[in-house]
Design a protein around this motif. Structure first.
Motif, PDB file in Angstrom:
ATOM      1  N   VAL A 132       0.851  -1.192   0.000  1.00 33.93           N
ATOM      2  CA  VAL A 132       0.000   0.000   0.000  1.00 33.93           C
ATOM      3  C   VAL A 132       0.885   1.240   0.000  1.00 33.93           C
ATOM      4  CG1 VAL A 132      -1.771   1.267   1.286  1.00 33.93           C
ATOM      5  CG2 VAL A 132      -1.845  -1.237   1.216  1.00 33.93           C
ATOM      6  N   VAL A 133       0.622   2.162  -0.920  1.00 29.36           N
ATOM      7  CA  VAL A 133       1.384   3.408  -1.010  1.00 29.36           C
ATOM      8  C   VAL A 133       0.438   4.590  -0.793  1.00 29.36           C
ATOM      9  CG1 VAL A 133       3.313   2.589  -2.408  1.00 29.36           C
ATOM     10  CG2 VAL A 133       1.224   3.293  -3.535  1.00 29.36           C
ATOM     11  N   ILE A 134       0.883   5.541   0.017  1.00 26.65           N
ATOM     12  CA  ILE A 134       0.058   6.692   0.376  1.00 26.65           C
ATOM     13  C   ILE A 134       0.781   7.966  -0.047  1.00 26.65           C
ATOM     14  CG2 ILE A 134      -1.184   7.859   2.233  1.00 26.65           C
ATOM     15  CD1 ILE A 134       0.172   4.450   3.009  1.00 26.65           C
ATOM     16  N   PHE A 135       0.061   8.836  -0.745  1.00 25.53           N
ATOM     17  CA  PHE A 135       0.603  10.098  -1.247  1.00 25.53           C
ATOM     18  C   PHE A 135      -0.169  11.268  -0.664  1.00 25.53           C
ATOM     19  CE2 PHE A 135       1.288   6.859  -4.449  1.00 25.53           C
ATOM     20  CZ  PHE A 135       2.609   7.047  -4.820  1.00 25.53           C
ATOM     21  N   TRP A 136       0.481  12.426  -0.573  1.00 26.44           N
ATOM     22  CA  TRP A 136      -0.240  13.631  -0.172  1.00 26.44           C
ATOM     23  C   TRP A 136      -0.828  14.272  -1.422  1.00 26.44           C
ATOM     24  CZ3 TRP A 136       1.564  18.294  -2.115  1.00 26.44           C
ATOM     25  CH2 TRP A 136       2.904  18.386  -2.462  1.00 26.44           C
ATOM     26  N   ARG A 137      -1.906  15.011  -1.189  1.00 20.79           N
ATOM     27  CA  ARG A 137      -2.593  15.735  -2.264  1.00 20.79           C
ATOM     28  C   ARG A 137      -2.930  17.114  -1.738  1.00 20.79           C
ATOM     29  NH1 ARG A 137      -8.029  15.718  -3.973  1.00 20.79           N
ATOM     30  NH2 ARG A 137      -8.555  14.329  -2.270  1.00 20.79           N
ATOM     31  N   GLU A 159       9.380   8.942 -10.341  1.00 22.56           N
ATOM     32  CA  GLU A 159       8.002   8.476 -10.182  1.00 22.56           C
ATOM     33  C   GLU A 159       7.964   6.992  -9.857  1.00 22.56           C
ATOM     34  OE1 GLU A 159       5.688  11.384 -13.326  1.00 22.56           O
ATOM     35  OE2 GLU A 159       6.509   9.497 -14.084  1.00 22.56           O
ATOM     36  N   VAL A 160       6.804   6.541  -9.361  1.00 23.48           N
ATOM     37  CA  VAL A 160       6.534   5.120  -9.172  1.00 23.48           C
ATOM     38  C   VAL A 160       5.214   4.805  -9.853  1.00 23.48           C
ATOM     39  CG1 VAL A 160       7.794   4.868  -7.006  1.00 23.48           C
ATOM     40  CG2 VAL A 160       5.388   5.484  -6.946  1.00 23.48           C
ATOM     41  N   ARG A 180       5.789  13.075  -3.536  1.00 26.77           N
ATOM     42  CA  ARG A 180       4.505  13.168  -2.824  1.00 26.77           C
ATOM     43  C   ARG A 180       4.218  11.954  -1.940  1.00 26.77           C
ATOM     44  NH1 ARG A 180      -0.038  16.631  -5.617  1.00 26.77           N
ATOM     45  NH2 ARG A 180       1.273  18.359  -6.262  1.00 26.77           N
ATOM     46  N   LEU A 181       5.137  11.018  -1.906  1.00 33.54           N
ATOM     47  CA  LEU A 181       4.942   9.800  -1.118  1.00 33.54           C
ATOM     48  C   LEU A 181       5.011  10.105   0.372  1.00 33.54           C
ATOM     49  CD1 LEU A 181       4.681   6.645  -1.399  1.00 33.54           C
ATOM     50  CD2 LEU A 181       7.144   6.601  -0.989  1.00 33.54           C
ATOM     51  N   LEU A 182       3.998   9.649   1.109  1.00 30.30           N
ATOM     52  CA  LEU A 182       3.981   9.781   2.569  1.00 30.30           C
ATOM     53  C   LEU A 182       4.412   8.496   3.257  1.00 30.30           C
ATOM     54  CD1 LEU A 182       0.605  11.686   3.078  1.00 30.30           C
ATOM     55  CD2 LEU A 182       2.917  12.589   3.430  1.00 30.30           C
TER      56      LEU A 182
END
Length: 191
Positions: A132-137, A159-160, A180-182
């Motif tokens: 699971v990958v979480i990004f900020w927006r 990028e991923v 942007r990855l958290l």
């Protein structure tokens, strides 16, 4: 002569169908991936990925009607939205967790996955397909975010590639900036 060559995606889609059918029959805890029981972290991670890749191409319906599969995904969160315009990235990952026989966050908030009780933190360098990958927006400090499953490295080293829902209003594989990855979370077996 008939060509029997199967693509990797076709095999994964078939696997996802097996998982989804098992979950739908109330047998999520004994869902099978290519003949293996979902008994360890590796199988949960691949089960989540297999469930989502089986829905690749799913998209929102414009107008008054809504995609029934997205509405089903929404039912895995406490928000239980009744339209396909409501952000559904977390709903898709919650649905995938359920299909793989584990508990998600039960939240429609993407950032809830940073505290997922059935996951442990891993570095991006150690990420595996299905993590699971979480990004900020918006901003790193806002409540907004995006959650998806790690697919692999992108051709652009900044990028991923991630498999997720609500990516241009569809479930697909898209590139997201590493900046942007958290966090990255790997499924662990819930007791």
């Amino acid at each position: 002569m008939t060509n029997f060559k199967l693509t990797r995606r076709a095999v994964l889609k078939g696997t996802a169908s097996t998982i989804a059918m098992s979950a739908a029959q109330g047998c999520a805890q004994t869902a099978r991936i290519a003949g293996f029981n979902l008994t360890d972290d590796h199988d949960i991670r691949l089960g989540m990925y297999g469930a989502l890749i089986g829905k690749e191409g799913l998209s929102e319906v414009e107008g008054a009607f809504h995609n029934a599969d997205i509405l089903e995904m929404h039912q895995t969160t406490s928000l239980a939205a009744n339209d396909d315009e409501t952000a559904w990235c977390s709903s898709a990952v919650n649905w995938a967790a359920k299909a793989a026989g584990t508990e998600g966050t039960n939240s429609a908030a993407a950032r809830s996955w940073l505290e997922w009780k059935n996951g442990r933190t891993v570095s991006l360098e150690m990420a595996l397909r299905g993590d699971v990958v979480i990004f900020w927006r918006g901003s790193r400090y806002s409540w907004k975010g995006h959650v998806a499953l790690y697919h692999g490295p992108a051709s652009n080293q900044n990028e991923v590639l991630v498999l997720g829902g609500n990516q241009d209003n569809a479930l697909n594989i898209s590139a997201y900036p590493k900046s942007r990855l958290l966090g990255v979370r790997r499924a662990t077996r819930d007791e």
